[in-house]
Structures are given as C-alpha cells and as structure tokens.
Design a protein around this motif. Structure first.
Motif, PDB file in Angstrom:
ATOM      1  N   CYS A   1       0.817  -1.208   0.000  1.00 41.29           N
ATOM      2  CA  CYS A   1       0.000   0.000   0.000  1.00 41.29           C
ATOM      3  C   CYS A   1       0.855   1.264   0.000  1.00 41.29           C
ATOM      4  CB  CYS A   1      -0.949  -0.004   1.194  1.00 41.29           C
ATOM      5  SG  CYS A   1      -2.306  -1.203   1.061  1.00 41.29           S
ATOM      6  N   GLU A   2       1.902   1.300   0.817  1.00 39.84           N
ATOM      7  CA  GLU A   2       2.698   2.513   0.885  1.00 39.84           C
ATOM      8  C   GLU A   2       3.466   2.761  -0.403  1.00 39.84           C
ATOM      9  OE1 GLU A   2       5.173   1.906   4.283  1.00 39.84           O
ATOM     10  OE2 GLU A   2       6.670   0.721   3.202  1.00 39.84           O
ATOM     11  N   ALA A   3       3.714   1.707  -1.181  1.00 41.36           N
ATOM     12  CA  ALA A   3       4.385   1.852  -2.478  1.00 41.36           C
ATOM     13  C   ALA A   3       3.414   2.233  -3.587  1.00 41.36           C
ATOM     14  CB  ALA A   3       5.092   0.552  -2.842  1.00 41.36           C
ATOM     15  N   GLY A   4       2.113   2.250  -3.288  1.00 40.32           N
ATOM     16  CA  GLY A   4       1.130   2.630  -4.280  1.00 40.32           C
ATOM     17  C   GLY A   4       0.800   1.542  -5.285  1.00 40.32           C
ATOM     18  N   HIS A   5       1.066   0.272  -4.918  1.00 38.48           N
ATOM     19  CA  HIS A   5       0.840  -0.830  -5.858  1.00 38.48           C
ATOM     20  C   HIS A   5      -0.609  -1.315  -5.868  1.00 38.48           C
ATOM     21  CE1 HIS A   5       5.038  -0.774  -6.465  1.00 38.48           C
ATOM     22  NE2 HIS A   5       5.405  -1.552  -5.470  1.00 38.48           N
ATOM     23  N   ALA A   6      -1.411  -0.900  -4.889  1.00 36.02           N
ATOM     24  CA  ALA A   6      -2.802  -1.359  -4.797  1.00 36.02           C
ATOM     25  C   ALA A   6      -3.745  -0.191  -5.026  1.00 36.02           C
ATOM     26  CB  ALA A   6      -3.073  -1.999  -3.435  1.00 36.02           C
ATOM     27  N   LYS A   7      -4.587  -0.298  -6.048  1.00 34.58           N
ATOM     28  CA  LYS A   7      -5.620   0.735  -6.203  1.00 34.58           C
ATOM     29  C   LYS A   7      -6.828   0.417  -5.324  1.00 34.58           C
ATOM     30  CE  LYS A   7      -7.860  -1.134 -10.393  1.00 34.58           C
ATOM     31  NZ  LYS A   7      -8.270  -0.809 -11.778  1.00 34.58           N
ATOM     32  N   ARG A   8      -6.958  -0.852  -4.928  1.00 34.80           N
ATOM     33  CA  ARG A   8      -8.008  -1.269  -4.007  1.00 34.80           C
ATOM     34  C   ARG A   8      -7.576  -2.568  -3.357  1.00 34.80           C
ATOM     35  NH1 ARG A   8     -14.452  -2.326  -5.579  1.00 34.80           N
ATOM     36  NH2 ARG A   8     -15.213  -2.425  -3.416  1.00 34.80           N
ATOM     37  N   LEU A   9      -7.723  -2.651  -2.044  1.00 34.85           N
ATOM     38  CA  LEU A   9      -7.370  -3.858  -1.298  1.00 34.85           C
ATOM     39  C   LEU A   9      -8.580  -4.294  -0.477  1.00 34.85           C
ATOM     40  CD1 LEU A   9      -5.538  -6.030  -0.080  1.00 34.85           C
ATOM     41  CD2 LEU A   9      -4.564  -4.287   1.435  1.00 34.85           C
ATOM     42  N   VAL A  10      -9.110  -5.475  -0.804  1.00 30.87           N
ATOM     43  CA  VAL A  10     -10.246  -6.045  -0.095  1.00 30.87           C
ATOM     44  C   VAL A  10      -9.778  -7.296   0.631  1.00 30.87           C
ATOM     45  CG1 VAL A  10     -12.543  -7.051  -0.318  1.00 30.87           C
ATOM     46  CG2 VAL A  10     -11.888  -5.107  -1.767  1.00 30.87           C
ATOM     47  N   GLN A  11      -9.975  -7.342   1.947  1.00 29.29           N
ATOM     48  CA  GLN A  11      -9.496  -8.444   2.777  1.00 29.29           C
ATOM     49  C   GLN A  11     -10.676  -9.244   3.313  1.00 29.29           C
ATOM     50  OE1 GLN A  11      -6.923  -6.419   5.676  1.00 29.29           O
ATOM     51  NE2 GLN A  11      -5.177  -6.841   4.354  1.00 29.29           N
ATOM     52  N   VAL A  12     -10.598 -10.558   3.164  1.00 26.26           N
ATOM     53  CA  VAL A  12     -11.679 -11.467   3.537  1.00 26.26           C
ATOM     54  C   VAL A  12     -11.127 -12.505   4.515  1.00 26.26           C
ATOM     55  CG1 VAL A  12     -13.376 -13.137   2.675  1.00 26.26           C
ATOM     56  CG2 VAL A  12     -12.757 -11.143   1.277  1.00 26.26           C
TER      57      VAL A  12
ATOM     58  N   PHE B   1      -4.617   3.331   4.904  1.00 24.13           N
ATOM     59  CA  PHE B   1      -4.468   2.928   3.513  1.00 24.13           C
ATOM     60  C   PHE B   1      -5.802   2.711   2.790  1.00 24.13           C
ATOM     61  CE2 PHE B   1      -0.378   1.098   5.292  1.00 24.13           C
ATOM     62  CZ  PHE B   1       0.456   2.029   4.682  1.00 24.13           C
ATOM     63  N   GLY B   2      -6.911   2.910   3.494  1.00 25.04           N
ATOM     64  CA  GLY B   2      -8.208   2.721   2.862  1.00 25.04           C
ATOM     65  C   GLY B   2      -8.519   1.272   2.537  1.00 25.04           C
ATOM     66  N   VAL B   3      -8.046   0.362   3.386  1.00 19.34           N
ATOM     67  CA  VAL B   3      -8.281  -1.068   3.166  1.00 19.34           C
ATOM     68  C   VAL B   3      -9.732  -1.408   3.506  1.00 19.34           C
ATOM     69  CG1 VAL B   3      -7.568  -3.405   3.818  1.00 19.34           C
ATOM     70  CG2 VAL B   3      -5.874  -1.548   3.706  1.00 19.34           C
ATOM     71  N   GLU B   4     -10.354  -2.230   2.668  1.00 21.70           N
ATOM     72  CA  GLU B   4     -11.731  -2.676   2.903  1.00 21.70           C
ATOM     73  C   GLU B   4     -11.691  -4.069   3.524  1.00 21.70           C
ATOM     74  OE1 GLU B   4     -14.195  -2.068  -0.699  1.00 21.70           O
ATOM     75  OE2 GLU B   4     -12.413  -1.008  -1.442  1.00 21.70           O
ATOM     76  N   ILE B   5     -12.075  -4.163   4.784  1.00 21.93           N
ATOM     77  CA  ILE B   5     -12.072  -5.431   5.511  1.00 21.93           C
ATOM     78  C   ILE B   5     -13.502  -5.933   5.640  1.00 21.93           C
ATOM     79  CG2 ILE B   5     -11.530  -6.572   7.685  1.00 21.93           C
ATOM     80  CD1 ILE B   5      -9.209  -4.607   8.025  1.00 21.93           C
TER      81      ILE B   5
END
Length: 282
Positions: A151-162, A178-182
C-alpha cells in the motif's frame, strides 16, 4: 511436468505455476518453505484429477506449466530481485503467474511486479490476519507486513481483505490509513464481498480458512472461512486476473495432508478462474 500448452488449443492465457520455498520472514516458526513441494505433490498425485469445479481441466482445457521452485537464497533483497526477474519473463511471454509460498512476505515482490506491468492492481486477499504491520518485531519485510509495503508503495488501487479475525488497534489504524476494505467474519456470507474490477491479483493465505479445514498452518485462528465460502467468493469474480498466490502451508503441522490437498484444489480453481476470466488489456 510436460509442456501442456502444446496440447491446449485455446486463446486464453497460459498459466505458469512456480514455488517460492522461503520462510525467512516468518514471525512465529518456520516451516512454510516446504509448502510448495507439498502442494505440488498433492496436485500431481493420482489421488485426484485435474478437474475444477468450474468445469475445465488442467492439461485438457487449461494451459498450465509447472516451472518448479525458484532457487531462492533466504537473502530477502536477492530473492525479491530473482522473483521480479522471473516474472518479467512470464509477463513477456503473455502468461499469468500462479505462485506457491512460502510465507506471505513473498506477496510483496509478486504484487510489485504485477503493478510494474499493469499499474496499481485490485487485490483480493484471504487471511486470518491483515498483514498490515508497519514493522513487526523489527522486520519491515515480515510476513505480517506485506500489505503495508504494497500500500505505501502505491501498488494497490483497491485492497479487499476477507477472513480477517485478528484485527488489533495498530492494524485497524493501518487499514484506515491505507483505505483497506475489511469484510468482517461476523455474519459473513459470500454476498458481502464485492465483484472487483481488474487488473485483479488474488492472494490466499491458507490460515484464512478455519483450522478445521486447513490445520497445516503456523498461525491457526478459529472462526474462519469454510472451503465453500472461499470458493463462492472466488467463483463470483469476473475480472481478468494478472497474478495469484497460495501461501503459508506448513506441512509439519498438517494432518493427513488435508491442507496440502486443499492447496492443490485451490490451484485448480484459480487456474480455471484465470482461464475463464481471460486476459487483461491495458
């Protein structure tokens, strides 16, 4: 294994399976380095066949080549560079990488390479743990930290964790940062997981599943996903997949090879999903 691409006459992307036998960044106990060999043994065993639940079969309908394990050295910067070099060749050939870990730290160079080729990617991440620590036990490349680095490197435009069910205050703050969607496990159904846009990267930590289904992990956490729930989330995804990994199998903690057999099943299902969803166009 033979080059099955010669026997498969389809316009879908070919898949390159490879192992990353390292657990140098494991935080509790080592053992995940033996994971790729265990999954591979289960995959090619006569115990089962090559069919997926989506219908297509590896080697008949799905072009997949098993490249074996990369010769990693347990020097993280060197290993990261080796992974990036290998993936550059895979991408140049227009193929999709499917990695077997190894601990979850390997996901950082895998996603980094995908983002270098395609730009920031959407990530679907299955895990009991968010792996968002800024610096776990003095190691910023810990297997507890790959998604912070991504995330800090900007490699994820969206991260959804399940499957997350160990969220502490620090990781909650990191997720907000980081705006992670859990997607919470309490009251979980597959319907709560969105259908994601591409380019899509899928990362499966086997401890995202309940220990009753996947006991062979270093960090078992009760209350996890069932196999059927994980497959339902996977099968609903329609975006082109640019890479995937299955990590954190610890064969020394497995029971009757059931986690390795599950890992092999997930290889088949991911391969079928990659094949069905087609090639990502920049």
């Amino acid at each position: 294994m033979p080059d099955d691409r010669k026997r498969v006459q389809r316009a879908m992307p070919a898949i390159r399976l490879f192992g990353l036998p390292t657990d140098i960044n494991s935080s509790f106990e080592r053992g995940a380095a033996a994971g790729p060999a265990a999954i591979r043994a289960a995959l090619w065993s006569d115990r089962g066949n090559m069919a997926s639940e989506l219908g297509p079969e590896i080697g008949t309908d799905i072009a997949l080549t098993d490249d074996g394990d990369l010769p990693l050295t347990e020097d993280t910067p060197s290993d990261d560079a080796a992974i990036r070099r290998y993936l550059a060749i895979v991408r140049e050939d227009g193929e999709v990488p499917l990695a077997l870990g190894g601990d979850h730290a390997v996901t950082f160079p895998l996603v980094e390479a995908a983002a270098t080729c395609f730009g920031p990617v959407t990530i679907l991440h299955f895990d009991a743990h968010p792996d968002l620590y800024d610096d776990f036990a003095g190691n910023p490349r810990s297997h507890a930290s790959p998604f912070a680095r991504i995330c800090e490197a900007g490699h994820a435009k969206r991260l959804v964790q399940v499957g997350i069910r160990t969220l502490n205050n620090h990781c909650r703050e990191q997720a907000a940062r980081f705006g992670v969607e859990i997607i919470p496990m309490a009251g979980f159904t597959a319907d709560t997981v969105p259908v994601l846009d591409g380019p899509l990267y899928i990362s499966i930590d086997l401890d995202g599943l309940d220990p009753s289904a996947a006991p062979g992990v270093a960090h078992p956490e009760p209350g996890g996903l069932t196999v059927r729930e994980m497959l339902a989330v996977l099968h609903k995804q329609t975006a082109p997949i640019v890479g995937a990994d299955i990590v954190e199998l610890h064969p020394g903690r497995d029971i009757g090879d059931v986690t390795a057999i599950l890992g092999a099943k997930l290889v088949r299902e991911l391969a079928a999903l990659i094949d069905r969803n087609g090639t990502y166009k920049n």
